[in-house]
Write a protein that holds these residues in place. Structure first.
Motif, short mmCIF file in Angstrom:
data_model
loop_
_atom_site.label_atom_id
_atom_site.label_comp_id
_atom_site.label_asym_id
_atom_site.label_seq_id
_atom_site.Cartn_x
_atom_site.Cartn_y
_atom_site.Cartn_z
N PRO A 1 29.34 6.51 50.34
CA PRO A 1 29.88 5.62 51.38
C PRO A 1 29.98 6.36 52.71
N GLN B 1 33.70 1.07 48.42
CA GLN B 1 34.67 2.14 48.72
C GLN B 1 35.86 1.57 49.46
N GLY C 1 25.26 11.73 51.54
CA GLY C 1 25.85 11.15 52.75
C GLY C 1 24.95 11.26 53.96
N ARG C 2 25.04 12.36 54.68
CA ARG C 2 24.32 12.49 55.96
C ARG C 2 22.81 12.24 55.87
N LYS D 1 37.85 9.30 44.78
CA LYS D 1 36.96 10.18 45.54
C LYS D 1 37.79 11.19 46.34
N ASP E 1 29.68 14.97 45.45
CA ASP E 1 28.95 14.94 46.73
C ASP E 1 29.36 16.10 47.61
N SER F 1 30.70 1.51 52.32
CA SER F 1 31.94 1.98 52.94
C SER F 1 32.82 0.82 53.36
N GLY G 1 26.70 18.27 50.55
CA GLY G 1 25.67 19.28 50.76
C GLY G 1 24.38 19.08 50.00
N ARG H 1 20.88 18.39 49.66
CA ARG H 1 19.75 18.28 50.59
C ARG H 1 18.40 18.44 49.90
N THR I 1 39.19 6.20 48.14
CA THR I 1 39.13 7.51 48.79
C THR I 1 40.54 8.07 48.90
N GLY J 1 30.48 5.50 57.01
CA GLY J 1 30.91 4.43 57.90
C GLY J 1 29.87 4.04 58.94
#
Ligand code: FMN
Ligand SMILES: CCCCCCCCCCC(=O)C(=O)O
Length: 363
Positions: free
Chosen positions: A79, A129, A306-307, A228, A283, A108, A285, A287, A157, A81
């Motif tokens: 999730p 979430q 996430g990112r 979470k 979750d 989210s 990091g 990649r 969360t 935003g």
């Protein structure tokens, strides 16, 4: 001509070029010194493989099940935003990409597209979430809406009684649009000399939320509930004691408490504490497909990303998110082959070595 990214990390630069600085900084940033942000990545570099050879890996199967739902690979969309700050189609594009990869998106609470719009956008399993606000009726209303529209689990969360101090947002005087899920439910005027996210959160988030309130949460929904933000064995045991259905090891992408441990560094102790009673998700990091493998070897049932997803969305919309998930899945598949694991169940603790184990082997 611009080259197609060959690894997930490359989407970040494309996103940086595509986005206004204020939004890029919001998506990429962590809290304060960003120590934990760096640690989330470095922790993966401290784990190495113990691969097996001469295993028949002519057929690799990455599929697995989570809370009874089959997914193509144990890689979920975390999730995050406000996807319309990344792309005009927002969470609808992300949801379609997750659906086409046969995986689960966790929508989210602070989405720009509504619970209903995302549900109508495609046919897929998705979770919702939840942030619990001081106005408890809002949580109850949104959970009811999510349940009515076919979301299959609630992810509450627990690590954000207040929003972490994200200094880039403060400097940029980050302004976010009002949250459309809250239309007609809540109107908060935010005046802030810095980040209006932080100001909004400090007015709305219920910072008295505690383990006792999990009974209330269970009373307002029949959906499974995952917590979470767990970073200790103690909290993992509490989650099981109060009857939650899953634990997510997470430090919120290092956006809350700086100097919290890297999520990966505490995964194993959480897994040991829950002792198989509920699934443990992870979750922070992720990649690379090798990162997914390492988290699974340390006991995670699945990971969330996430990112990279948001950067994929900013760079190339729905197709960008799809590529991010596909690249991770392809890398996981190759890692499994090279480590000698034809199935997810074959991935075991003995396929990885921690730094301590490596040092001990020299003694
Ligand atoms: C831009 C952004 C927004 C986020 N928004 C939320 C959110 O609304 N709710 C939540 O529980 N976590 C949120 N998170 C945390 C993510 O769910 C997840 O824990 C984190 O991003 C994982 O780390 P990664 O970005 O290194 O993959 C957000 C993270 C980012 C980067
Ligand atoms: C005036 C509307 C402001 C909306 C604020 C939303 C807060 C978003 C927080 C999302 C999140 O968890 C994050 O890490 O960022």
């Amino acid at each position: 001509m611009e080259q197609e990214p060959v690894k997930v990390e490359e989407f970040e630069e494309l996103a940086r070029r595509a986005l206004p600085k204020m939004y890029y900084d919001y998506f990429r940033g962590g809290a304060e010194d960003q120590f934990t942000l760096k640690e989330n990545i470095r922790a993966f570099q401290r784990i190495t493989f113990q691969p097996r050879i001469l295993v028949d890996v002519s057929s690799i199967n990455t599929s697995t099940s989570l809370l009874g739902h089959m997914i193509e690979a144990p890689i979920l969309v975390a999730p995050t935003g406000m996807h319309r700050l990344a792309h005009p189609e927002g969470e609808v594009a992300t949801a379609r990409a997750a659906a086409s990869c046969n995986t689960i998106m966790v929508l989210s609470f602070t989405s720009n597209c509504t619970i209903e719009e995302v549900a109508a956008s495609c046919d897929a399993v998705r979770f919702f979430q939840l942030y619990v606000y001081k106005r408890r009726d809002i949580a109850a209303e949104l959970v009811k809406r999510a349940e009515r529209h076919g979301y299959k689990a609630v992810v509450v969360t627990g690590d954000a009684p207040k929003l972490g101090r994200r200094e880039a947002d403060i400097k940029n005087k980050m302004v976010a649009p009002r949250l459309r899920n809250l239309e007609g439910l809540l109107s908060v005027e935010v005046e802030s000399g810095g980040s209006n996210l932080q100001a909004f959160a400090s007015q709305t988030h219920d910072d008295s939320l505690s383990w006792k309130d999990m009974a209330w949460l269970k009373s307002i929904t029949s959906l499974p509930i995952l917590i979470k933000g767990v970073l200790t064995a103690e909290d993992a045991r509490k989650a099981v004691e109060v009857g939650l259905n899953g634990v997510i090891v997470s430090n919120h992408g290092a956006r809350q408490l700086d100097y919290a441990p890297a999520s990966l560094s505490v995964l194993e102790e959480v897994v040991e504490a829950v002792a198989g009673s509920v699934p443990v998700l992870f979750d922070g990091g992720i990649r690379r497909g090798t990162d997914v493998f390492k988290a699974l070897a340390l006991g995670a049932k699945a990971v969330m990303v996430g990112r990279p997803v948001v950067f994929g969305l900013a760079a190339k919309g729905e197709q960008g998110v799809r590529r991010v998930v596909e690249i991770l899945k392809d890398e996981l598949e190759l890692t499994m082959a090279l480590a000698g694991c034809p199935t997810i169940d074959a991935i075991s603790r003995s396929h990885v070595r921690t730094e301590q184990e490596r040092l001990r082997s020299f003694m």
